[in-house]
Design an enzyme around this catalytic site. Structure first.
Site, PDB file in Angstrom:
ATOM      1  N   CYS A  81      35.177  62.944  26.864  1.00 21.05           N
ATOM      2  CA  CYS A  81      35.433  62.660  25.457  1.00 21.05           C
ATOM      3  C   CYS A  81      36.668  61.769  25.375  1.00 21.05           C
ATOM      4  CB  CYS A  81      35.667  63.965  24.693  1.00 21.05           C
ATOM      5  SG  CYS A  81      36.188  63.714  22.986  1.00 21.05           S
ATOM      6  N   CYS A  84      39.688  63.682  23.526  1.00 19.86           N
ATOM      7  CA  CYS A  84      40.398  64.866  24.032  1.00 19.86           C
ATOM      8  C   CYS A  84      40.279  65.054  25.541  1.00 19.86           C
ATOM      9  CB  CYS A  84      39.935  66.127  23.316  1.00 19.86           C
ATOM     10  SG  CYS A  84      38.372  66.808  23.903  1.00 19.86           S
ATOM     11  N   CYS A 130      31.637  66.754  20.464  1.00 20.29           N
ATOM     12  CA  CYS A 130      32.458  67.360  21.498  1.00 20.29           C
ATOM     13  C   CYS A 130      32.801  68.780  21.054  1.00 20.29           C
ATOM     14  CB  CYS A 130      33.740  66.552  21.698  1.00 20.29           C
ATOM     15  SG  CYS A 130      34.934  67.364  22.794  1.00 20.29           S
ATOM     16  N   CYS A 133      36.954  69.144  20.546  1.00 22.40           N
ATOM     17  CA  CYS A 133      37.722  68.530  19.456  1.00 22.40           C
ATOM     18  C   CYS A 133      36.868  68.184  18.238  1.00 22.40           C
ATOM     19  CB  CYS A 133      38.462  67.286  19.946  1.00 22.40           C
ATOM     20  SG  CYS A 133      37.422  65.847  20.226  1.00 22.40           S
ATOM     21  N   CYS A 153      21.696  60.518  23.154  1.00 24.83           N
ATOM     22  CA  CYS A 153      21.946  59.106  22.839  1.00 24.83           C
ATOM     23  C   CYS A 153      23.379  58.998  22.318  1.00 24.83           C
ATOM     24  CB  CYS A 153      20.934  58.651  21.790  1.00 24.83           C
ATOM     25  SG  CYS A 153      21.063  56.921  21.369  1.00 24.83           S
TER      26      CYS A 153
END
Ligand SMILES: [Zn+2]
Length: 165
Positions: A81, A84, A130, A133, A153
């Site tokens: 991510c 984060c 995510c 976060c 995707c």
């Protein structure tokens, strides 16, 4: 001077955009504490992220197909991510979907992403975020390859690739 932060950017600064993007340090997959949640206010996210990142990650935008950094990347490593550092996807589960967005048939481990029903744009889709976060990553569809039949995707701009060492 208020509101002039971008005033000095040259009009034709195509390649400088990437450098202004935020990249959280990638976390070691073995050491991620999933009970730890990153909570920031929208103002904090806006200050931290580039305008393009903020649009996708916090406003659930979608980058234009074939414009992202990773749709065609075949290198070995992990996709974290960008906001984060949470490890999200492995290159081992990446496949060529020909959609212009990086596509995976599974997350790197259980609990790294969470999903929600998205009814925007007159469609019923499953949004992927995510789990650490809450940043928007993309959508998951049921037309992926074996072994899962899923197609995650993702937006390249939501990810930060860490090559395998
Ligand atoms: Zn995150």
């Amino acid at each position: 001077m208020v509101g002039c932060r971008k005033a000095f950017a040259p009009a034709s600064s195509g390649s400088s955009e990437v450098n202004s993007e935020y990249r959280a340090p990638p976390l070691d997959p073995e050491e991620v504490d999933l009970s730890e949640r990153i909570a920031r206010t929208e103002d904090e996210w806006r200050d931290l992220l580039s305008p393009q990142q903020y649009h996708v990650l916090r406003k659930k935008g979608t980058e234009r197909a074939f414009t992202g950094e990773y749709h065609d990347l075949k290198a070995k490593g992990a996709y974290h991510c960008v906001a984060c550092g949470n490890p999200l996807f492995s290159s081992q589960a990446k496949f060529d979907s020909s959609t212009g967005w990086p596509s995976f048939w599974a997350p790197i481990a259980e609990g790294r992403v969470r999903t929600a029903t998205d009814t925007s744009l007159g469609m019923i889709r499953t949004e992927v975020m995510c789990n650490r976060c809450g940043s928007h990553l993309g959508h998951v569809f049921n037309d992926g390859p074996p072994p899962t039949g899923l197609r995650y995707c993702m937006n390249s701009i939501s990810l930060n690739f860490e090559p395998a060492s």
